[in-house]
Design an enzyme around this catalytic site. Sequence first.
Site, PDB file in Angstrom:
ATOM      1  N   ASP A   1      -0.351  -5.408   9.520  1.00 37.73           N
ATOM      2  CA  ASP A   1      -1.571  -4.302   9.332  1.00 37.73           C
ATOM      3  C   ASP A   1      -2.616  -5.297   8.859  1.00 37.73           C
ATOM      4  O   ASP A   1      -2.306  -5.908   7.696  1.00 37.73           O
ATOM      5  CB  ASP A   1      -0.919  -3.493   8.077  1.00 37.73           C
ATOM      6  CG  ASP A   1      -1.818  -2.610   7.527  1.00 37.73           C
ATOM      7  OD1 ASP A   1      -2.927  -2.665   8.175  1.00 37.73           O
ATOM      8  OD2 ASP A   1      -1.704  -1.596   6.638  1.00 37.73           O
TER       9      ASP A   1
ATOM     10  N   TRP B   1       0.985  -1.173   0.086  1.00 33.17           N
ATOM     11  CA  TRP B   1      -0.055   0.049  -0.107  1.00 33.17           C
ATOM     12  C   TRP B   1       0.876   1.135  -0.055  1.00 33.17           C
ATOM     13  O   TRP B   1       1.802   1.379   0.990  1.00 33.17           O
ATOM     14  CB  TRP B   1      -0.812  -0.090   1.178  1.00 33.17           C
ATOM     15  CG  TRP B   1      -1.803   1.111   1.488  1.00 33.17           C
ATOM     16  CD1 TRP B   1      -2.719   1.719   0.492  1.00 33.17           C
ATOM     17  CD2 TRP B   1      -1.948   1.900   2.792  1.00 33.17           C
ATOM     18  NE1 TRP B   1      -3.283   2.797   1.386  1.00 33.17           N
ATOM     19  CE2 TRP B   1      -2.914   2.908   2.406  1.00 33.17           C
ATOM     20  CE3 TRP B   1      -1.211   1.739   3.976  1.00 33.17           C
ATOM     21  CZ2 TRP B   1      -3.271   3.734   3.472  1.00 33.17           C
ATOM     22  CZ3 TRP B   1      -1.816   2.600   5.172  1.00 33.17           C
ATOM     23  CH2 TRP B   1      -2.722   3.654   4.734  1.00 33.17           C
TER      24      TRP B   1
ATOM     25  N   LYS C   1     -13.119  -0.739   6.113  1.00 26.99           N
ATOM     26  CA  LYS C   1     -13.507  -1.615   5.175  1.00 26.99           C
ATOM     27  C   LYS C   1     -14.565  -2.819   5.586  1.00 26.99           C
ATOM     28  O   LYS C   1     -15.613  -2.806   5.246  1.00 26.99           O
ATOM     29  CB  LYS C   1     -12.460  -2.426   4.462  1.00 26.99           C
ATOM     30  CG  LYS C   1     -11.144  -1.829   4.455  1.00 26.99           C
ATOM     31  CD  LYS C   1     -11.050  -0.793   3.051  1.00 26.99           C
ATOM     32  CE  LYS C   1      -9.929  -0.095   3.173  1.00 26.99           C
ATOM     33  NZ  LYS C   1      -9.241   0.472   1.980  1.00 26.99           N
TER      34      LYS C   1
END
Length: 427
Positions: free
Chosen positions: A238, A157, A274
């Site tokens: 993460d 990311w 999310k």
Amino acid sequence: MMLRTAFTRRSQRSTMEMGGTRFMSSPSWWNKVEPAPKDPILGVSEAFLADPSPDKVNVGVGAYRDDNGKPVVLECVREAEKRIAGHKNMEYLPMGGSANMIEESLKLAYGEDSSMIKDERIAAIQSLSGTGACRIFADFQKRFSPDSHVYIPVPTWSNHHNIWRDANVPQRTYHYYHPESRGLHFAAMIDDIKNAPNGSFFLLHACAHNPTGVDPTEEQWREISYQCKVKGHFPFFDMAYQGFASGDPEKDAKSIRIFLEDGHLIGCSQSYAKNMGLYGQRVGCLSVLCEDEKQAAAVKSQLQQLARPMYSNPPVHGAHIVSTILSDPDLKKLWLKEVKGMADRIIGMRTQLQENLEKLGSPLPWEHITKQIGMFCYSGLTPEQVDRLTSEYHIYLTRNGRISMAGVTSGNVAYLANAIHKVTTAA
Ligand code: PGU
């Protein structure tokens, strides 16, 4: 427009009158500041919003849409909001955030019956979603292990690089994706783990790797954990997509659980952006598993102290929503059903995108669309092909060829497939 012109003209004047005296206005101290480069992900959303075309499609940002392309507020969230309404005050949360939200988050990451939670070995604070958790962790790393690096997968990311850069932690990379096989470059990854100096920090995506959609298998996670253990590395997970890989948050925490079984001390970033659709609420959790309760209390106090001068304490509303959902068995059940629903819709779109490309007679291989998991498809499109998708077809995605499958719908999948076919076959 008129206003802006008038304002510009006025601000360009070099002298001004004040109390009968004429002053030369000096240039601002920021007048040499150059515009910052556009963010590779959020810049795509800006360009999408500015495009007036009725055909436009946004498969840039990783944000879930329903099959009509509309943002979704989960039913469990709506119900939690009803329960909260009128019953909660708007006082500051403690510096570390909502204790109940944190406890529920730890159960999701470490396991419902985790002895580490019971033994109070986990230092945890509510964070400003996943980004905030990563950033506080990076600052914590810098403060207490000032000479360490962080090993980051290639690719990752894009904001990971910014986060650790701004925390002044030097970065190194480890192999992850293998472009030829469009899978994991497992052997090279293991070599990098073995070759890193003992006690290195490794940033790992717990599940649904962004941007590749390629995760290690369970067996590969066991090997990764073992090699990290041999080297005494510190794993930081993460976990921004818990539930989006398999549809089941419990299964998606498997990587972390393997490391816990192996006796690692770990760090973990959790996000509800999310999996609860709470993007703009900025709610998440940062945790660090410690050796004992005393150490955990000390670490927690330091994490809080890092947060205090930055934002003092985290926002309250999202934390109430999360804790209401996770501490009520019926709402939690509804949430699990809705997470699965989101993951399943994405899986369905993967199949449709691949089938559409095959129907068009594309000579290229597209099986990776259905093999990859989570929110993204790492399509293999080149930056030039992405530029053509945007300029000729109003399809917006990041230039690394990442397609957010969450933005693909029954209504736009054929259009998307056709455009991909055109830019990958025609000159
Ligand atoms: N970690 C990973 C791996 C992510 O993909 C994201 C979000 C985050 C953390 C942070 O999410 P929070 O909203 O702070 O919880 N990535 C998305 C969203 C857009 C962005 O770049 O922030 C993406 O499209 O990659």
